[in-house]
Design a protein around this motif. Sequence first.
Motif, short mmCIF file in Angstrom:
data_model
loop_
_atom_site.label_atom_id
_atom_site.label_comp_id
_atom_site.label_asym_id
_atom_site.label_seq_id
_atom_site.Cartn_x
_atom_site.Cartn_y
_atom_site.Cartn_z
N THR A 84 40.91 -4.82 1.60
CA THR A 84 42.33 -4.57 1.35
C THR A 84 43.16 -5.09 2.51
O THR A 84 44.21 -5.71 2.32
N GLN A 137 44.04 -8.68 2.48
CA GLN A 137 44.98 -9.12 1.45
C GLN A 137 46.38 -8.54 1.61
O GLN A 137 47.35 -9.09 1.09
N ARG A 138 46.49 -7.40 2.32
CA ARG A 138 47.76 -6.68 2.38
C ARG A 138 47.98 -6.02 3.73
O ARG A 138 47.08 -5.94 4.54
N THR A 192 47.02 -5.18 9.37
CA THR A 192 46.46 -6.11 8.41
C THR A 192 45.34 -6.91 9.07
O THR A 192 45.19 -6.90 10.29
N GLN A 250 45.19 -10.13 7.56
CA GLN A 250 45.64 -11.39 6.99
C GLN A 250 45.84 -12.40 8.11
O GLN A 250 46.64 -12.17 9.02
N ILE A 308 48.81 1.79 0.93
CA ILE A 308 49.08 0.36 0.76
C ILE A 308 50.55 0.17 0.47
O ILE A 308 51.15 0.87 -0.29
#
Length: 82
Positions: free
Chosen positions: A9, A12-13, A32, A34, A82
């Motif tokens: 997760t 991705q976010r 994050t 990312q 999230i």
Amino acid sequence: MNVELLKETLKQRIVTVVFTKNDGSERTLNCTLQESFFPVVEQKTEPTKVKKAVNPEVLSVWDVDAAGWRSFRIDSIISTNI
């Protein structure tokens, strides 16, 4: 807490993680994994082959608010959002 699901997760976010710090205080962290949030680092010298040992009980994440790396113990997580 499913650690692998949390890691996926985070890739991705942005996730808000509430955890207990080592001093007993509570911390809320918007984080994050990312890569688009990571700073671009120019490599000026040959990279070294020395790697730090990975502690599976600690998760390192990018703090999107402070723009820096932070880490926390998996077993200290109170909640995620999230």
